[in-house]
Design a protein around this motif. Sequence first.
Motif: not given
Length: 195
Positions: A136, A139, A144, A148, A151-152, A186-187, A190, A194-195
């Motif tokens: 968190r 993030v 951004e 991303i 996360r990927n 993934e959540d 974000r 976006d969640v």
Amino acid sequence: MSGTSTNPLADRERSLETAFFRKVDAKLLENLRSRMARDQAIDKLAADTGIHDQHVLQELLDLNFTPQNLLALWLVPLTQVAWADGRVEPAEREAVLQALQKHGYSENSPAWHLLESWLDHKPCDEVLAVWKDYARALVESAGEKRVIALRNDLRNRAREVSQAAGGVFGFGKVSCAEESVIQQIEDALRPESDV
């Protein structure tokens, strides 16, 4: 008169009082040094991670995370995927350790030893909770594009772990439990919106 006290009880009282205050002073000094060392460690973690959320930094420090083993925390989700079915298969273990090796860590590094211990014994829920706080904070502090990419990368590595011991010759089967952990990863990475 020579200036020395003729009352041995008064002398003893002063002596005890002096000893008491020396102990109090020593304890205060020790506490001050400890707080200063903790503050320096938090500052170092903040500088190395780019995270400035004091709560998250204190959690990391409380669980003995340092810049040398912090990557192991980042890979906690991979251990969660490996443990999703109740035990870690040798191929899953290898996939998790390869992820660490791809980041340039050797078998002698603190991060390697920590990750190995989590593959031998499932990390406690507190470690996963700290990872979520860490994610968190990343993030919130990272751009951004970086989030991303992180996360990927983590999702892809988690999929590699989940596929390592499944299906035919290690390809094709991801359990529902593993898929659930991957979705949680993934959540967590974000933005709240976006969640």
